[in-house]
Structures are given as structure tokens and as C-alpha cells.
Design a protein around this motif. Structure first.
Motif, PDB file in Angstrom:
ATOM      1  N   ALA A 361       0.833  -1.216   0.000  1.00  0.00           N
ATOM      2  CA  ALA A 361       0.000   0.000   0.000  1.00  0.00           C
ATOM      3  C   ALA A 361       0.859   1.255   0.000  1.00  0.00           C
ATOM      4  O   ALA A 361       0.551   2.238  -0.693  1.00  0.00           O
ATOM      5  N   ILE A 362       1.941   1.251   0.772  1.00  0.00           N
ATOM      6  CA  ILE A 362       2.849   2.403   0.807  1.00  0.00           C
ATOM      7  C   ILE A 362       3.462   2.626  -0.580  1.00  0.00           C
ATOM      8  O   ILE A 362       3.575   3.768  -1.049  1.00  0.00           O
ATOM      9  N   CYS A 363       3.843   1.550  -1.235  1.00  0.00           N
ATOM     10  CA  CYS A 363       4.417   1.670  -2.585  1.00  0.00           C
ATOM     11  C   CYS A 363       3.390   2.206  -3.570  1.00  0.00           C
ATOM     12  O   CYS A 363       3.706   3.047  -4.423  1.00  0.00           O
ATOM     13  N   PHE A 364       2.140   1.738  -3.458  1.00  0.00           N
ATOM     14  CA  PHE A 364       1.091   2.257  -4.332  1.00  0.00           C
ATOM     15  C   PHE A 364       0.844   3.743  -4.054  1.00  0.00           C
ATOM     16  O   PHE A 364       0.587   4.525  -4.986  1.00  0.00           O
ATOM     17  N   ALA A 365       0.912   4.150  -2.789  1.00  0.00           N
ATOM     18  CA  ALA A 365       0.725   5.559  -2.447  1.00  0.00           C
ATOM     19  C   ALA A 365       1.833   6.408  -3.061  1.00  0.00           C
ATOM     20  O   ALA A 365       1.577   7.506  -3.597  1.00  0.00           O
ATOM     21  N   ALA A 366       3.067   5.906  -2.994  1.00  0.00           N
ATOM     22  CA  ALA A 366       4.191   6.627  -3.607  1.00  0.00           C
ATOM     23  C   ALA A 366       4.033   6.678  -5.127  1.00  0.00           C
ATOM     24  O   ALA A 366       4.346   7.697  -5.763  1.00  0.00           O
ATOM     25  N   TYR A 367       3.546   5.582  -5.711  1.00  0.00           N
ATOM     26  CA  TYR A 367       3.325   5.517  -7.167  1.00  0.00           C
ATOM     27  C   TYR A 367       2.310   6.569  -7.601  1.00  0.00           C
ATOM     28  O   TYR A 367       2.534   7.327  -8.553  1.00  0.00           O
ATOM     29  N   SER A 368       1.206   6.629  -6.882  1.00  0.00           N
ATOM     30  CA  SER A 368       0.156   7.592  -7.209  1.00  0.00           C
ATOM     31  C   SER A 368       0.621   9.018  -6.932  1.00  0.00           C
ATOM     32  O   SER A 368       0.420   9.928  -7.753  1.00  0.00           O
ATOM     33  N   GLY A 369       1.260   9.222  -5.794  1.00  0.00           N
ATOM     34  CA  GLY A 369       1.701  10.566  -5.422  1.00  0.00           C
ATOM     35  C   GLY A 369       2.755  11.125  -6.354  1.00  0.00           C
ATOM     36  O   GLY A 369       2.711  12.308  -6.720  1.00  0.00           O
ATOM     37  N   HIS A 370       3.711  10.284  -6.760  1.00  0.00           N
ATOM     38  CA  HIS A 370       4.757  10.770  -7.657  1.00  0.00           C
ATOM     39  C   HIS A 370       4.177  11.119  -9.019  1.00  0.00           C
ATOM     40  O   HIS A 370       4.581  12.120  -9.630  1.00  0.00           O
ATOM     41  N   ALA A 371       3.234  10.314  -9.508  1.00  0.00           N
ATOM     42  CA  ALA A 371       2.605  10.620 -10.800  1.00  0.00           C
ATOM     43  C   ALA A 371       1.870  11.952 -10.726  1.00  0.00           C
ATOM     44  O   ALA A 371       1.930  12.764 -11.661  1.00  0.00           O
ATOM     45  N   ALA A 372       1.180  12.208  -9.614  1.00  0.00           N
ATOM     46  CA  ALA A 372       0.468  13.481  -9.451  1.00  0.00           C
ATOM     47  C   ALA A 372       1.450  14.649  -9.429  1.00  0.00           C
ATOM     48  O   ALA A 372       1.192  15.718 -10.030  1.00  0.00           O
ATOM     49  N   TRP A 373       2.564  14.461  -8.747  1.00  0.00           N
ATOM     50  CA  TRP A 373       3.573  15.521  -8.687  1.00  0.00           C
ATOM     51  C   TRP A 373       4.172  15.799 -10.055  1.00  0.00           C
ATOM     52  O   TRP A 373       4.387  16.958 -10.420  1.00  0.00           O
ATOM     53  N   ARG A 374       4.403  14.740 -10.841  1.00  0.00           N
ATOM     54  CA  ARG A 374       4.981  14.937 -12.178  1.00  0.00           C
ATOM     55  C   ARG A 374       4.018  15.675 -13.102  1.00  0.00           C
ATOM     56  O   ARG A 374       4.441  16.425 -13.986  1.00  0.00           O
ATOM     57  N   ILE A 375       2.719  15.475 -12.917  1.00  0.00           N
ATOM     58  CA  ILE A 375       1.748  16.208 -13.728  1.00  0.00           C
ATOM     59  C   ILE A 375       1.899  17.707 -13.509  1.00  0.00           C
ATOM     60  O   ILE A 375       1.771  18.511 -14.444  1.00  0.00           O
ATOM     61  N   SER A 376       2.198  18.095 -12.276  1.00  0.00           N
ATOM     62  CA  SER A 376       2.358  19.516 -11.966  1.00  0.00           C
ATOM     63  C   SER A 376       3.672  20.069 -12.512  1.00  0.00           C
ATOM     64  O   SER A 376       3.838  21.291 -12.607  1.00  0.00           O
ATOM     65  N   ARG A 377       4.589  19.182 -12.884  1.00  0.00           N
ATOM     66  CA  ARG A 377       5.912  19.613 -13.346  1.00  0.00           C
ATOM     67  C   ARG A 377       6.035  19.640 -14.861  1.00  0.00           C
ATOM     68  O   ARG A 377       6.814  20.412 -15.408  1.00  0.00           O
ATOM     69  N   ARG A 378       5.279  18.789 -15.558  1.00  0.00           N
ATOM     70  CA  ARG A 378       5.416  18.744 -17.014  1.00  0.00           C
ATOM     71  C   ARG A 378       4.097  18.332 -17.638  1.00  0.00           C
ATOM     72  O   ARG A 378       3.411  17.440 -17.154  1.00  0.00           O
ATOM     73  N   GLU A 379       3.763  18.969 -18.766  1.00  0.00           N
ATOM     74  CA  GLU A 379       2.533  18.632 -19.465  1.00  0.00           C
ATOM     75  C   GLU A 379       2.677  17.288 -20.152  1.00  0.00           C
ATOM     76  O   GLU A 379       3.780  16.801 -20.398  1.00  0.00           O
ATOM     77  N   GLN A 380       1.529  16.692 -20.491  1.00  0.00           N
ATOM     78  CA  GLN A 380       1.562  15.411 -21.188  1.00  0.00           C
ATOM     79  C   GLN A 380       2.054  15.616 -22.619  1.00  0.00           C
ATOM     80  O   GLN A 380       1.950  16.714 -23.183  1.00  0.00           O
ATOM     81  N   PRO A 381       2.614  14.536 -23.246  1.00  0.00           N
ATOM     82  CA  PRO A 381       3.088  14.644 -24.623  1.00  0.00           C
ATOM     83  C   PRO A 381       1.937  14.929 -25.572  1.00  0.00           C
ATOM     84  O   PRO A 381       0.778  14.623 -25.284  1.00  0.00           O
TER      85      PRO A 381
END
Length: 427
Positions: A361-381
Motif C-alpha cells: 500500500a505504501i508503494c502504491f501511495a508513492a506511485y500515485s503521489g509521484h505521478a500526481a507531482w509529475r503532472i504539476s511539473r510537465r505537461e503530457q506529450p
């Protein structure tokens, strides 16, 4: 299509035998280790030995194939794998099992490479997806059948290990006696993980977390089932149901990612994983219906997230970089699988069996959280940059070497495709 399957029938039969033995051993070894009274941490070290050797094989096996060819290396690797199962039954000691499990990990990685290389050469772009779907069905069916053999024997005896050895040995014959032409020689692929991270941080971090999740589940899932009193057939069902969930939702999850920013699908997948783990921890195994439903729920994202990472990384790659991307991600995944069982084993020893799902569950939380953070850093292709999603097997078994023989690994692939289009138009 039927003719295409016939052309690789012997190869698919070898695959079936090999993965049946792998499924049997993957469930039998943790169950036997628990019965021997070994600690969860000790069992996790055995799983880590497998992961280390698997990753090393991704680098060494291509050089062996370059020297003596695919068929000879496949025969040698299958023999080593069968030997490892015999040694498990003869020498029951944790330190020995770390080494013998490493033998199996090295062998299966190389065997995957040869099988998929052979398949890639025997199919065309027109039937590639259909034939690899057959391959995935054969692979998953074999693993599940192997898992369900365990309840019919005594894990404390040598019989199941002997059966595993016999099945594994049978994998050599169809390929060795086949009259089909061997695959073309391999080319070398460079691994540049730092460059891959700069290109697609979400994919690399996502792959690391996917490796942690899959290795924790694969290495210690059977231990969890045994420690909580599930029968061997219930433990096999737990693993099989999760795999079925992954197979069912692999394609829908991928198609959804084709229609939106893949990182948004990563976020949803992470949240689903957290919910499934919370459900399992909250209800345990007392209510079997809820437990197995939560395993199906977990399986929907447990395996497919690796494919999301591959697709997202390829969105940011040029056509001539696809093979390098696949290779780098597989090495990254392999490194993560070395760590996952050890961390989870320590947690389970300290906090009990349910710590398995807490770690996941902790790994899934990190997976989801990091993806959300990356969205704020770069637009999709842009749509022009996005790669097509290619469904992969529930177990990510696309090795760097097999990726080399993907048509896109040929520098002239794009030119050939263009020429074919022109010829079609003219005709």
C-alpha cells in the motif's frame, strides 16, 4: 492465424512446460520454507537471490547467445533450472537455497529472452499482437496450473520437487527437436538509466515501485497465505485470482491511458491498489469471499502498472530509442526486485503477516503521489509524440534481449515501413 500458431507450436509447448515448473516452484519453495520454520526475513533473502540472478542474466545471457546460439543456450539454461529444483530437495538449508534459487532466476531470465526472441522473428506486424496474445495465455495458464499442483503433494517431501524437475526437463525436448530455423543473432543494446530518468522520471520511479510491489507479492505472498492458515489450494487460488484480475484489466487500463494523460491513470491505479490493500488488512482472511474479492481487486493494478510505465516512457522516446527504453526499464525493475522481498520480510517479521499489504500500500501511495507531482511539473506529450499502448503479459517478462528483436530495434524499421506504405499505395 492458425498457420502462425503452428509455426511456433513447439516453442509454445516448451514455454508451457517451463512456466508450469516455474509456477510450481514459485509457490512450493516459500511454503516449504515456512514449514521448515525459517523466518520471513530468511525467506525474503531466498527471493532476493532469485531477483539478483534474474537481473544479472539480462546482461550476461546475450553474450552467451552470441557465442553459441539460441537453442544451445536454451538447453543449457533449462538444464540448470532443473538442477536447481533437484538441489532444493537434496540440500534443505537457507544458504543453499539462496544459491539454488539464484540458479533458477538466472535460467528463467535467459529462457524468456530466447522464447520471445524466437516469437518476434516468426511473426509479422500483421499478426504480432494476436500471436503474443496466445503466448500470454499459454504463459499465464502454465503458471496457474503449476501453482495448483502443490495441493496434490506433500511440500515437506521431495516428490513435488521431483515433479518440478521432470516438467522442467520436458521443456527442452520440443525446442531441441524442432526443425524451425533458429532466431537471428542478437544485437547489443546499451543501458542508460540516468538518461532515461531525465527523459521520463514518472516512468523510471514508477518502474522501481512496480518492481518493489511485484517482488514483495511474488516472494512473500505464499508466506502470507501459509502464516494465516490458508490451505495450499487456497494459497494457490489467492495467487491465481490476482493474476486473473491483472489479465482482465490489462487491456482496459491500457486503452484508458491511450485516451488521457497516462499519469492520471497511474494515479487511479495507485488509489485502487491502496484500497485493495486496506480492504485486505481490514478484513483479513476470515471471510473468504471478501478476501478473494480483494485479491481480484488488487490484481487489476498489481501487474498492469508496469505496462503503463513502459508506454509512458515511450511517449517521450524516438522510434529508434524504443529498445533502449525497454532495456533500461527492465534493468530498473530488476534492481527493485532485489530490494522488495528484503524490506517486506523485515516488516513481516516485526509487525506480522499483514505488513505485506502495508508495504504494498505504501508503494502504491508513492506511485500515485509521484505521478500526481509529475503532472504539476510537465505537461503530457502531444498526440504526435504518444506511443501506442501495447498490452503485455501479466508478469512483465519482456526482457531487454527479447526487446532487441522487436522490429523497431532495426534502425531501418521506420524506412522499411514507409517503403511498404509507398508500394501499397502504388499498387
Amino acid at each position: 492465424m492458425i498457420q502462425s500458431v503452428r509455426s511456433v507450436a513447439s516453442l509454445l509447448l516448451s514455454t508451457f512446460f517451463l512456466l508450469t515448473a516455474m509456477g510450481l516452484s514459485g509457490y512450493l519453495i516459500p511454503v516449504r520454507a515456512v514449514a521448515e520454520g525459517w523466518s520471513t526475513f530468511t525467506i525474503s533473502l531466498i527471493a532476493t537471490g532469485y531477483a539478483i540472478a534474474f537481473t544479472v542474466s539480462c546482461i550476461i545471457t546475450p553474450r552467451l547467445v552470441l557465442r553459441v546460439g539460441h537453442v544451445r543456450v536454451f538447453g543449457a539454461l533449462t538444464t540448470i533450472m532443473a538442477m536447481s529444483y533437484l538441489l532444493h530437495s537434496l540440500l534443505v538449508h537457507p544458504a543453499i537455497w539462496v544459491l539454488t534459487r539464484a540458479m533458477a532466476g538466472f535460467s528463467i531470465a535467459g529462457a524468456y529472452m530466447i522464447i520471445e526472441s524466437w516469437l518476434n522473428e516468426k511473426v509479422s506486424n500483421e499478426n504480432r499482437g494476436a500471436l503474443f496474445s496466445v503466448y500470454m495465455v499459454v504463459s499465464m495458464s502454465a503458471v496457474m496450473i503449476g501453482q495448483y499442483i502443490v495441493p496434490f503433494g506433500d511440500p515437506l517431501g521431495a516428490g513435488l520437487f521431483m515433479v518440478c524437475t521432470l516438467i522442467c526437463s520436458m521443456a527442452v525436448m520440443p525446442t531441441a527437436l524442432s526443425s524451425a530455423q533458429s532466431p537471428a543473432p542478437l544485437t547489443q543494446v546499451k543501458f542508460d538509466v540516468p538518461a532515461l530518468y531525465r527523459r521520463s522520471p514518472a516512468a523510471v520511479i514508477g518502474t522501481l515501485l512496480a518492481g518493489l510491489i511485484a517482488s514483495a507479492w511474488g516472494g512473500l505472498g505464499p508466506v502470507y497465505a501459509t502464516q494465516l492458515g490458508l490451505s495450499t489450494i487456497e494459497g494457490a487460488s489467492m495467487l491465481a485470482i490476482a493474476m486473473i484480475g491483472g489479465a482482465i484489466f490489462q487491456y482496459p487500463l491500457g486503452r484508458a491511458s491511450d485516451r488521457m494523460d497516462r499519469r492520471r491513470v497511474m494515479i487511479v491505479a495507485g488509489l485502487i491498489g491502496i484500497a485493495a490493500c486496506a480492504l485486505t488488512i481490514g478484513f483479513g482472511v476470515d471471510n473468504r469471499i471478501i478476501f478473494f474479492a480483494s485479491m481480484l481487486f488488487l490484481g487489476t493494478v498489481l501487474f498492469p502498472i508496469y505496462s503503463l510505465n513502459v508506454a509512458h516512457a515511450n511517449d517521450h522516446a524516438q522510434p529508434d530509442e524504443f529498445v533502449e527504453v525497454s532495456s533500461g526499464l527492465m534493468i530498473t525493475y530488476g534492481v527493485a526486485t532485489m530490494v522488495g522481498p528484503v524490506v517486506t520480510g523485515v516488516a513481516m517479521d516485526a509487525f506480522g503477516p499483514h505488513a505485506l499489504f502495508a508495504v504494498i500500500a505504501i508503494c502504491f501511495a508513492a506511485y500515485s503521489g509521484h505521478a500526481a507531482w509529475r503532472i504539476s511539473r510537465r505537461e503530457q506529450p502531444t498526440e504526435e509524440m504518444r506511443s501506442d499502448f501495447l498490452p503485455m503479459a501479466a508478469m512483465p517478462d519482456l526482457t531487454p534481449q527479447s526487446a532487441e528483436l522487436d522490429p523497431r530495434s532495426d534502425p531501418t524499421w521506420g524506412e522499411q515501413s514507409a517503403e511498404e506504405d509507398v508500394e501499397t499505395t502504388v499498387s
